[in-house]
Scaffold this motif. Structure first.
Motif, mmCIF file in Angstrom:
data_model
loop_
_atom_site.group_PDB
_atom_site.id
_atom_site.type_symbol
_atom_site.label_atom_id
_atom_site.label_comp_id
_atom_site.label_asym_id
_atom_site.label_seq_id
_atom_site.Cartn_x
_atom_site.Cartn_y
_atom_site.Cartn_z
ATOM 1 N N ALA A 193 0.818 -1.213 0.000
ATOM 2 C CA ALA A 193 0.000 0.000 0.000
ATOM 3 C C ALA A 193 0.850 1.261 0.000
ATOM 4 O O ALA A 193 0.349 2.369 -0.145
ATOM 5 C CB ALA A 193 -0.936 0.009 1.210
ATOM 6 N N LYS A 194 2.154 1.099 0.153
ATOM 7 C CA LYS A 194 3.054 2.254 0.128
ATOM 8 C C LYS A 194 4.255 1.945 -0.778
ATOM 9 O O LYS A 194 4.560 0.784 -1.006
ATOM 10 C CB LYS A 194 3.578 2.553 1.537
ATOM 11 N N GLY A 195 4.907 3.004 -1.264
ATOM 12 C CA GLY A 195 6.132 2.797 -2.041
ATOM 13 C C GLY A 195 5.836 2.343 -3.472
ATOM 14 O O GLY A 195 4.691 2.240 -3.889
ATOM 15 N N ARG A 196 6.927 2.097 -4.197
ATOM 16 C CA ARG A 196 6.812 1.737 -5.605
ATOM 17 C C ARG A 196 5.917 0.538 -5.843
ATOM 18 O O ARG A 196 5.236 0.446 -6.859
ATOM 19 C CB ARG A 196 8.193 1.315 -6.130
ATOM 20 N N ALA A 197 6.012 -0.443 -4.938
ATOM 21 C CA ALA A 197 5.316 -1.708 -5.162
ATOM 22 C C ALA A 197 3.803 -1.545 -5.050
ATOM 23 O O ALA A 197 3.055 -2.428 -5.434
ATOM 24 C CB ALA A 197 5.810 -2.757 -4.161
ATOM 25 N N SER A 198 3.366 -0.388 -4.543
ATOM 26 C CA SER A 198 1.931 -0.219 -4.273
ATOM 27 C C SER A 198 1.094 -0.212 -5.543
ATOM 28 O O SER A 198 -0.118 -0.327 -5.479
ATOM 29 C CB SER A 198 1.699 1.074 -3.492
ATOM 30 N N ARG A 199 1.743 -0.058 -6.713
ATOM 31 C CA ARG A 199 0.951 -0.060 -7.952
ATOM 32 C C ARG A 199 0.814 -1.444 -8.550
ATOM 33 O O ARG A 199 0.233 -1.598 -9.626
ATOM 34 C CB ARG A 199 1.594 0.842 -9.011
ATOM 35 N N LEU A 200 1.371 -2.443 -7.904
ATOM 36 C CA LEU A 200 1.473 -3.722 -8.599
ATOM 37 C C LEU A 200 0.429 -4.736 -8.200
ATOM 38 O O LEU A 200 0.390 -5.839 -8.735
ATOM 39 C CB LEU A 200 2.865 -4.301 -8.388
ATOM 40 N N GLY A 201 -0.418 -4.374 -7.233
ATOM 41 C CA GLY A 201 -1.514 -5.264 -6.868
ATOM 42 C C GLY A 201 -1.002 -6.642 -6.475
ATOM 43 O O GLY A 201 0.004 -6.777 -5.755
ATOM 44 N N GLU A 202 -1.648 -7.640 -7.010
ATOM 45 C CA GLU A 202 -1.384 -9.034 -6.643
ATOM 46 C C GLU A 202 -0.012 -9.514 -7.108
ATOM 47 O O GLU A 202 0.484 -10.533 -6.639
ATOM 48 C CB GLU A 202 -2.455 -9.931 -7.292
ATOM 49 N N ARG A 203 0.559 -8.780 -8.074
ATOM 50 C CA ARG A 203 1.812 -9.278 -8.652
ATOM 51 C C ARG A 203 2.959 -9.296 -7.655
ATOM 52 O O ARG A 203 3.977 -9.935 -7.894
ATOM 53 C CB ARG A 203 2.218 -8.424 -9.864
ATOM 54 N N VAL A 204 2.824 -8.559 -6.537
ATOM 55 C CA VAL A 204 3.947 -8.529 -5.588
ATOM 56 C C VAL A 204 3.873 -9.693 -4.608
ATOM 57 O O VAL A 204 4.809 -9.932 -3.844
ATOM 58 C CB VAL A 204 3.992 -7.206 -4.795
ATOM 59 N N ILE A 205 2.750 -10.385 -4.614
ATOM 60 C CA ILE A 205 2.620 -11.500 -3.673
ATOM 61 C C ILE A 205 3.623 -12.585 -4.035
ATOM 62 O O ILE A 205 3.833 -12.901 -5.202
ATOM 63 C CB ILE A 205 1.167 -12.022 -3.664
ATOM 64 N N GLY A 206 4.286 -13.097 -2.978
ATOM 65 C CA GLY A 206 5.331 -14.087 -3.209
ATOM 66 C C GLY A 206 6.724 -13.476 -3.104
ATOM 67 O O GLY A 206 7.718 -14.191 -3.054
ATOM 68 N N HIS A 207 6.783 -12.131 -3.072
ATOM 69 C CA HIS A 207 8.070 -11.448 -2.956
ATOM 70 C C HIS A 207 8.176 -10.730 -1.606
ATOM 71 O O HIS A 207 7.249 -10.031 -1.206
ATOM 72 C CB HIS A 207 8.228 -10.420 -4.077
ATOM 73 N N ILE A 208 9.297 -10.891 -0.937
ATOM 74 C CA ILE A 208 9.591 -10.150 0.300
ATOM 75 C C ILE A 208 9.812 -8.681 -0.016
ATOM 76 O O ILE A 208 10.350 -8.342 -1.070
ATOM 77 C CB ILE A 208 10.855 -10.766 0.937
ATOM 78 N N ASP A 209 9.418 -7.800 0.880
ATOM 79 C CA ASP A 209 9.701 -6.380 0.688
ATOM 80 C C ASP A 209 11.181 -6.102 0.972
ATOM 81 O O ASP A 209 11.692 -6.478 2.039
ATOM 82 C CB ASP A 209 8.830 -5.543 1.628
ATOM 83 N N PRO A 210 11.865 -5.454 0.038
ATOM 84 C CA PRO A 210 13.311 -5.243 0.244
ATOM 85 C C PRO A 210 13.614 -4.380 1.474
ATOM 86 O O PRO A 210 14.603 -4.633 2.178
ATOM 87 C CB PRO A 210 13.761 -4.554 -1.044
#
Ligand SMILES: Nc1ncnc2c1ncn2[C@@H]1O[C@H](COP(=O)(O)OP(=O)(O)O)[C@@H](O)[C@H]1O
Ligand SMILES: Nc1ncnc2c1ncn2[C@@H]1O[C@H](COP(=O)(O)OP(=O)(O)O)[C@@H](O)[C@H]1O
Ligand SMILES: [Mg+2]
Ligand SMILES: [Mg+2]
Ligand SMILES: [Mg+2]
Ligand SMILES: [Mg+2]
Lengths: 334, 215, 334, 215
Positions: B177-194
């Protein structure tokens, strides 16, 4: 395998680039003393004019520093590769270009940039420099239409900064300059596609993985994932996919005028951009829209990433006047 | 035995070494859901902080100034998102131990908790939004919960470290919900936040520091 | 593995590119009727002015068609990728821009171009159009100094065409325009380095092989081998190697002025070019030479090849005036 | 049996097919010492020539016009170096059989020899300069030498084909004095000249054509 680059130490790349920029363009640009990452226009900033400060990460050249000059931005604060500048150079830029009537900050809508520019603005307020901020949010792939304020700023920056810079150069009031900048942003739409990654100078490793026959639609200009990944299609099909989205967003009527930017993300050559431009023109003709002006080339890059973006700015009389206003920057002249 | 400016200098040096060892790994994590530079940013920031802090005269500099120096150095070396977040963390830590010539265990713990506060204050992120807050918040909570008369200093930080790791792991299943990854929706699931991953490293360094002091 | 490109059919790439160019720049350019590869400046060609026709293979954009416009070339004849245009479009260009006082052909010194342009010139002579030819031969890596006329024409084209175009625009006589063009060529020196190959749209396969940590010094702009292959060095070392050669050739004296072009072969980003520019400046400072003007960017490319070239034009009063003369082309404005 | 316009149409079609089959190989040869496009150029040229020639009304068009049509089509499709060289070759072939409604074996042989002449006239290259002339010159000489009363037509061209292959192979050990490769000095040694390689293919097609006719 490491990406081959013509650099010295990776950690010095940004500062050495800036030294090269000043060596090449001393008639256009200088850096604030002891603040090499605050790049100022020799000609442009003046009393009574709203100062326009743009900025963001390096690696997008000629964005940002190439758009500093008379008629466009007054200064650019330069960050590390793909990283917001810290508050210090931002503050130095604002102080160098403040004409006493306010300073406008314009940059792409990224968490890091927002935090750093906001910190700078808070500190400038202590020095009685009035700052307002207009974020660019032209990347239609980065959030749905009802959440425009969450979108990223990408290649549309060029037109948006251009319009805002012209407004400032025409001595718009602070209120009016801010309004014009928001207006320009609201009518600018970009979408891109990436074919292959770039490498940061410090790592020399690809910043994302993509299959040998794949493309990523909606890829951000820092290699952030886009909206979909699929097999590489022909230029016409890709252009249609981008144009479908842009035209749907823009809601233009027949006879409306647009400014077009077909932009390389870095290593996609002009030949491919113009092949896309051909299709852009066909689609605009089909929609009854008139191309007022077009830019085709490397305007907002991601180092040597392969791919391209299309930007449409939906012109009205005011935006057309602002886009046509002359400017004289080190890397951009109209 | 109180924690001195010299000790803090060592701490910042340790953090820098531990982050450097994971630099490329952090970039890879960021490459999956962000722009691939998080390792570079953290490395540059921690390195600059460690150097600036090391350059201080330990006999003349109170701990609060160490944190403030680290904040400024980190910020100016980095920008990015991590810059203001960690700079604010260090500034809040500095504020938490203002006027102390040396730090008691309690002081240090308050400084640690203040870092988590500072990050949340600056970034406005809440736990569950797939950011470094998902490592910092549970770590600070764990340390504060464990801290009571009789508890050992280093045990608090062992618990903090464990909580940070768990929190970091948990970001794998979150959308952002914050940062660059917030635009990627479900696609970030499975990845740890750096940012959560680097936070776990920083907190682990602090735990090592605490152990070293106690042991 | 195939190179990913945003194209349609590979065989259509050049023609589709030209359609895109005309779509983007109708105010600057048009094509001769039924001769789409003869691209003419809307503004520039006129009675009493020597007509300047440039041309060569595609894939070097913005060379050649980007330099067609008022104050620069009057027309460009466009060939297939890396292949000379045939005589027909060359003739069409010459006929479109002939102002009655002669037409100057300028292009890089390659066997294919020479044969095709010469065939066109022979046929034009039958129509009483007087043609003279000035070949560009700025690539110092391509033959020893005592065999300048065997050298290839590469990125120095930009300065050489610019000077000749200004001379024509200033209504120099045919003799004088030819002299100025030869003079510009004689004082222009380029040398480049390539890091990785490009692919032709029809094959999508790398046009040469190079090791993962190698570079090729003196590589031609069509991927022709250069003078030496070796391990990739730092930007400063590479720049020094190029500058050593250029300065040795140029034989300038302290206080002399130069125009500098640091050119990307395609995918080498501006960051790297400016890092090289920084070193160019240091070397010129060391030699006591003054930078009169600098261009840094994609000026003469080889599709998406990685690498860069450095060009020095040794100015005198005349060349400086010609380089400073305004021009207004679709892809280049001064 | 005389060679008709229809036969020549077949010949140009055969050449186009044979060149297409070697397109990528010719590009690779050119990649080593030139600009990597020779296969594309020859393919485009032969294809254009074959198509333009096929479009002619065989009942109305004399052989000389076939060659002239091929020349124009090849030239306009290609440019490059091969364009003017082969265009001139075909024009000279056309001139050699001017006014003939059909071609005798002798006419065809003269046309063949005229092609080699045309290439040399246009390119000013002599044998030994690592160009297509190193295939064309010996091929023309071999065919002319063998041509005497009683010799079979296709034997002449078999000899020409063999001479072309040998000439092409011989370019491997040459340095280049013409064309792009001429700037590369010793570095081209070990590589066959792409133009000589494509010439050998064209000449082999012609030999196949001759055999087919005789057999
Ligand atoms: N608003 C925020 N609050 C807390 N953490 C954040 C916020 N925005 C981003 N982050 C953290 O920052 C990390 C990315 O940092 P970094 O890569 O250094 O910056 P950037 O995104 O500018 O490249 C994310 O993984 C996330 O943990
Ligand atoms: N002057 C010349 N005479 C004869 N053949 C030549 C001459 N110059 C070049 N060639 C031939 O042309 C070939 C290259 O053709 P091609 O690749 O189509 O053209 P380009 O070099 O323009 O890319 C060379 O391998 C050589 O055989
Ligand atoms: Mg970043
Ligand atoms: Mg990042
Ligand atoms: Mg070629
Ligand atoms: Mg070739």
């Amino acid at each position: 395998m490491k990406t081959k680059k013509l650099i010295n130490a990776g950690a010095d790349a940004v500062d050495e680039m800036l030294q090269g920029v000043l060596a090449a363009h001393p008639e256009h640009l200088y850096a604030v003393d002891s603040m090499p990452r605050a790049i100022i226009a020799r000609n442009g900033p003046r009393k009574g004019k709203v100062g326009l400060v743009i900025g963001g990460g390096s690696g997008h050249e000629p964005t940002f520093l190439g758009y500093v000059g008379k008629g466009l931005a007054d200064a650019a604060a330069i960050g590390n590769v793909f990283a917001s500048p810290p508050p210090d150079p931002i503050m130095a830029c604002a102080m160098a270009v403040d004409g006493g009537v306010g300073v406008l900050f314009m940059y792409g809508n990224y968490a890091g940039d927002v935090m750093n520019f906001d910190m700078a603005a808070e500190m400038l307020a202590l020095d009685d420099i009035a700052v307002r901020t207009v974020l660019t949010t032209d990347d239609v792939a980065s959030a749905p239409a009802d959440q425009q304020d969450r979108r990223r700023g990408v290649a549309g920056n060029v037109f948006i900064f251009k319009a805002a810079g012209a407004a400032c150069d025409l001595l718009y009031s602070f209120d009016e300059a801010e309004r014009a900048a928001r207006h320009a942003n609201a009518r600018t739409y970009t979408m891109g596609v990436a074919l292959s990654p770039c490498s940061l100078p410090q790592t020399l490793k690809p910043n994302f993985q993509i299959g040998e026959e794949e493309m990523e639609i909606g890829m951000g200009i820092h290699g952030e994932p886009g909206v979909a990944r699929g097999p590489l299609k022909t230029a016409d099909v890709v252009t249609d996919e981008l144009m479908d989205n842009l035209l749907r967003e823009m809601k233009a009527e027949r006879g409306d005028r647009v400014a077009v930017l077909v932009n390389s993300l870095g290593s996609t050559p002009m030949m491919e951009l113009y092949i896309m431009m051909r299709r852009v023109k066909a689609r605009l003709d089909g929609a009854g829209l008139v191309i007022h002006t077009s830019l085709v080339g490397n305007y907002c890059t991601s180092l040597e990433m392969a791919g391209a973006s299309i930007t449409l700015m939906h012109l009205d009389d005011e935006l057309q006047r602002l886009i046509d206003h002359p400017c004289d920057c080190a890397m951009f002249r109209r | 035995m109180a924690i001195t400016t010299k000790d803090l200098q060592h701490l910042f040096a340790m953090i820098a070494v531990d982050i450097l060892a994971q630099r490329d790994h952090l970039c890879e994590l960021d490459g999956a859901i962000g722009d691939g530079d998080h390792g570079i940013a953290m490395d540059a920031g921690c390195e600059a902080a460690a150097r600036a802090v090391a350059a201080l005269d330990a006999t003349q500099t109170p701990p609060t100034a160490v944190f403030n120096t680290a904040a400024k150095a980190f910020l100016n070396a980095v920008g990015a998102s991590s810059g203001p977040l960690y700079a604010t963390a260090f500034m809040r830590a500095g504020a938490a131990v203002k006027d102390r010539p040396e730090l008691s265990d309690d002081d240090f713990l308050r400084a640690f908790a203040a870092m988590a506060e500072g990050i949340q204050e600056r970034g406005k992120a809440k736990p569950g939004e797939k950011t470094m807050v998902d490592a910092w918040r549970p770590a600070a909570d764990a340390a504060l919960d464990a801290w009571q008369p009789g508890a050992s200093f280093h045990q608090c930080f062992d618990l903090a470290e464990r909580a940070a790791r768990r929190g970091c792991e948990a970001t794998r299943d979150m959308t952002a919900a914050k940062g660059r990854a917030s635009r990627l929706g479900e696609r970030v699931i499975g990845h740890i936040d750096p940012g959560a991953a680097s936070a776990a490293i920083v907190i682990a360094s602090i735990a090592k520091f605490a152990q070293h002091r106690d042991g």
